[in-house]
Design a protein around this motif. Structure first.
Motif, short mmCIF file in Angstrom:
data_model
loop_
_atom_site.label_atom_id
_atom_site.label_comp_id
_atom_site.label_asym_id
_atom_site.label_seq_id
_atom_site.Cartn_x
_atom_site.Cartn_y
_atom_site.Cartn_z
N ALA A 48 0.83 -1.21 0.00
CA ALA A 48 0.00 0.00 0.00
C ALA A 48 0.86 1.25 0.00
CB ALA A 48 -0.93 -0.01 1.21
N LEU A 49 1.92 1.26 0.79
CA LEU A 49 2.76 2.45 0.89
C LEU A 49 3.51 2.71 -0.42
CD1 LEU A 49 3.45 4.62 2.98
CD2 LEU A 49 5.41 3.24 3.67
N THR A 50 4.01 1.66 -1.05
CA THR A 50 4.72 1.85 -2.32
C THR A 50 3.77 2.24 -3.44
OG1 THR A 50 4.56 -0.54 -2.76
CG2 THR A 50 6.58 0.28 -1.71
N THR A 51 2.49 1.97 -3.28
CA THR A 51 1.51 2.35 -4.30
C THR A 51 1.24 3.84 -4.28
OG1 THR A 51 0.46 0.18 -4.18
CG2 THR A 51 -0.85 1.96 -5.13
N VAL A 52 1.24 4.44 -3.09
CA VAL A 52 0.86 5.85 -2.98
C VAL A 52 2.05 6.78 -2.83
CG1 VAL A 52 -1.38 5.24 -2.00
CG2 VAL A 52 0.54 5.67 -0.47
N LEU A 53 3.23 6.25 -2.49
CA LEU A 53 4.41 7.08 -2.29
C LEU A 53 5.59 6.52 -3.09
CD1 LEU A 53 4.23 7.71 1.58
CD2 LEU A 53 3.63 9.31 -0.25
N PRO A 54 6.52 7.38 -3.50
CA PRO A 54 7.64 6.93 -4.34
C PRO A 54 8.75 6.25 -3.54
CG PRO A 54 7.83 9.28 -3.94
CD PRO A 54 6.53 8.85 -3.29
N PHE A 55 8.39 5.15 -2.85
CA PHE A 55 9.35 4.39 -2.05
C PHE A 55 9.61 3.04 -2.71
CE2 PHE A 55 7.80 6.59 2.05
CZ PHE A 55 8.68 7.66 1.82
N PRO A 92 10.18 -1.01 -2.07
CA PRO A 92 9.63 -1.88 -1.02
C PRO A 92 10.49 -1.92 0.23
CG PRO A 92 9.38 -2.93 -3.15
CD PRO A 92 10.20 -1.69 -3.38
N GLY A 93 11.82 -1.92 0.07
CA GLY A 93 12.70 -1.93 1.24
C GLY A 93 12.56 -0.67 2.07
N GLN A 94 12.49 0.47 1.43
CA GLN A 94 12.31 1.73 2.15
C GLN A 94 10.96 1.76 2.87
OE1 GLN A 94 12.81 4.39 -1.14
NE2 GLN A 94 15.03 4.59 -0.86
N ALA A 95 9.93 1.31 2.19
CA ALA A 95 8.60 1.29 2.82
C ALA A 95 8.58 0.34 4.01
CB ALA A 95 7.55 0.86 1.79
N ALA A 96 9.24 -0.81 3.86
CA ALA A 96 9.27 -1.78 4.97
C ALA A 96 9.93 -1.19 6.19
CB ALA A 96 10.00 -3.04 4.52
N LEU A 97 11.04 -0.48 6.00
CA LEU A 97 11.73 0.12 7.13
C LEU A 97 10.92 1.26 7.74
CD1 LEU A 97 15.46 0.21 5.97
CD2 LEU A 97 14.38 -1.33 7.63
N LEU A 98 10.29 2.06 6.92
CA LEU A 98 9.48 3.16 7.44
C LEU A 98 8.35 2.62 8.31
CD1 LEU A 98 8.76 6.16 7.55
CD2 LEU A 98 7.45 5.85 5.44
N ILE A 99 7.70 1.57 7.87
CA ILE A 99 6.62 0.97 8.65
C ILE A 99 7.16 0.40 9.95
CG2 ILE A 99 4.92 -0.91 8.70
CD1 ILE A 99 4.70 -0.49 5.61
N ALA A 100 8.27 -0.31 9.87
CA ALA A 100 8.85 -0.93 11.07
C ALA A 100 9.26 0.12 12.08
CB ALA A 100 10.03 -1.81 10.70
N TRP A 101 9.91 1.19 11.63
CA TRP A 101 10.37 2.22 12.55
C TRP A 101 9.21 3.00 13.15
CZ3 TRP A 101 15.02 4.50 9.29
CH2 TRP A 101 16.02 3.51 9.19
N ALA A 102 8.21 3.33 12.31
CA ALA A 102 7.05 4.03 12.84
C ALA A 102 6.30 3.17 13.86
CB ALA A 102 6.12 4.44 11.70
N ALA A 103 6.15 1.89 13.54
CA ALA A 103 5.46 0.98 14.47
C ALA A 103 6.22 0.84 15.77
CB ALA A 103 5.26 -0.38 13.81
N ALA A 104 7.55 0.83 15.70
CA ALA A 104 8.36 0.74 16.93
C ALA A 104 8.11 1.94 17.82
CB ALA A 104 9.84 0.64 16.58
N GLY A 105 8.00 3.13 17.23
CA GLY A 105 7.70 4.32 18.01
C GLY A 105 6.32 4.26 18.63
N VAL A 106 5.33 3.80 17.86
CA VAL A 106 3.96 3.66 18.39
C VAL A 106 3.94 2.64 19.51
CG1 VAL A 106 1.62 2.94 17.81
CG2 VAL A 106 2.89 4.40 16.24
#
Length: 402
Positions: free
Chosen positions: A113-120, A122-136
């Motif tokens: 979903a993230l790579t569909t809407v943003l120019p990331f 898959p690896g960049q999107a995976a890390l962004l999700i993991a890091w954001a989730a870690a903060g949450v």
């Protein structure tokens, strides 16, 4: 243990209750008292962990950041995100056929979903999700700790979670941070009696990892306890939340079963090909025996120490008379680790979301801080150094599965 009773707060801890867990309220009113320093400490420790991994990669001549998004299971998640299910298999030297159906869909779905809407990528999107989730997740750990014991213990709880020896896996493209975020907020909703939120988040947790059903078990048993305690006089939202909690895990297990032609057993056959099954500790006992007789690399003795510490901390958590949902959640994860087969080097990772295990240590560290702050700083500093070094070792140097 009760879902409604709150353990005695440590002396001098603030008593002001927290607001509801909705992130919109967080945006309107700011974080609870003391959360910002705790989250800043969490971010600093995990950023230091990232830097140590990057430096270790540089010393060994590896790509500096590739190991964060392309290690072991990460490659499977990225392939599922890009190609969907049913397109990747691996045949082991023993002839077992390992398929991508062993991996639950929420994380790769979010990557897609993230790579569909943003120019990331898959690896960049995976890390962004993991890091954001870690903060949450870290914020949720603080909220639970603050609700039960006050600011000091909440801060210590977040700090300890950041400095676990295997917490490097909160910053790579794995599902632990996402699962932890969903689990901790679901458990907080149970503590606050928000059953619909608890059930919905538990269902999402069940779509994130095979062990996601631990959250559903915690929510369902807490709901059953409330029904007995109130003699059946409970709101309809409780029943709805309890029934919703296991749906995510069940839906994926049954879907895999339908794809394999064995509705009820297909998923478990898929997992068996990965040597992942519940064997009541037979495999773990054989591993420990072999390790004691023949030794092993540094990762395996350390993993054994972490698992043993997890069992001990669970016993201490029960003696703390912690709320039922926290005890059940942590207990199910400990049971799966001790009683499940599979690579022993991965077992510490499976315990990573079990943050309630750290409550006894957090309370002890808080008491030490009030009496001898220098001692507390030395202890925490030592834990942090071990975490940073071990994290870099298992990510870059060791060849054992994460």
């Amino acid at each position: 243990m009760s879902t409604s009773s709150v353990p005695r707060r440590d002396a001098a801890a603030p008593s002001r209750p927290l607001g509801p867990p909705a992130l919109s309220r967080l945006a309107r009113r700011g974080v609870p008292d003391g959360a910002l320093p705790a989250l800043a400490l969490f971010a600093a420790v995990r950023l230091a962990g990232i830097l140590v991994v990057v430096l270790t990669n540089a010393v060994r001549g590896h790509p500096l950041v590739k190991s964060f998004a392309h290690s072991w299971d990460s490659r499977w998640y990225l392939h599922i995100a890009a190609q969907g299910y049913g397109h990747k298999i691996w045949i082991t030297p023993q002839g077992a056929v390992q398929s991508d159906w062993a991996f639950f869909p929420l994380y790769p779905g979010l990557i897609r979903a993230l790579t569909t809407v943003l120019p990331f990528t898959p690896g960049q999107a995976a890390l962004l999700i993991a890091w954001a989730a870690a903060g949450v997740a870290a914020y949720g750990v603080y909220v639970v700790g603050h609700h039960l014991y006050g600011r000091g213990v909440a801060t210590a709880l977040v700090a300890l979670w950041a400095a676990l020896p295997h917490s490097v896996e909160l910053t790579i493209a794995y599902t632990e941070s996402l699962f932890a975020a969903l689990a901790v907020w679901s458990l907080y909703c149970v503590l606050k009696g928000r059953w619909l939120w608890a059930g919905a988040l538990a269902a999402l947790a069940g779509l994130s990892r095979p062990s996601g059903f631990a959250v559903a078990v915690a929510v369902s048993l807490a709901a059953a306890h409330e029904v007995l305690r109130r003699r059946g006089r409970v709101p309809a939202s409780l029943w709805a939340g309890a029934l919703t909690a296991p749906l995510g895990w069940l839906a994926y297990v049954l879907w895999v079963g339908s794809q394999t032609g064995d509705l009820l057993g297909g998923y478990f056959k898929v997992q068996s090909a990965w040597d992942s099954r519940f064997d009541f500790g037979v495999g773990a006992a054989r591993f420990v025996k072999a390790l004691l007789l023949h030794g092993g690399g540094a990762v395996y003795p350390m993993s054994l120490v972490i698992v043993a510490a997890g069992v001990l901390l669970f016993a201490l958590l029960c003696l703390e008379r912690a709320p039922l949902p926290l005890v059940v959640f942590a207990g199910v994860l400990v049971l799966l680790v001790v009683g499940g087969s599979g690579s022993f080097s991965s077992k510490p990772r499976f315990l990573l979301p079990a943050f309630p295990l750290l409550i006894p240590v957090a309370r002890a560290l808080t008491r030490t801080w009030r009496v001898r702050p220098a001692h507390a700083v030395v202890v925490y500093g030592g834990l942090t150094v071990v975490s940073l070094l071990f994290g870099a070792f298992v990510t870059v140097v060791a060849h054992s599965p994460l």
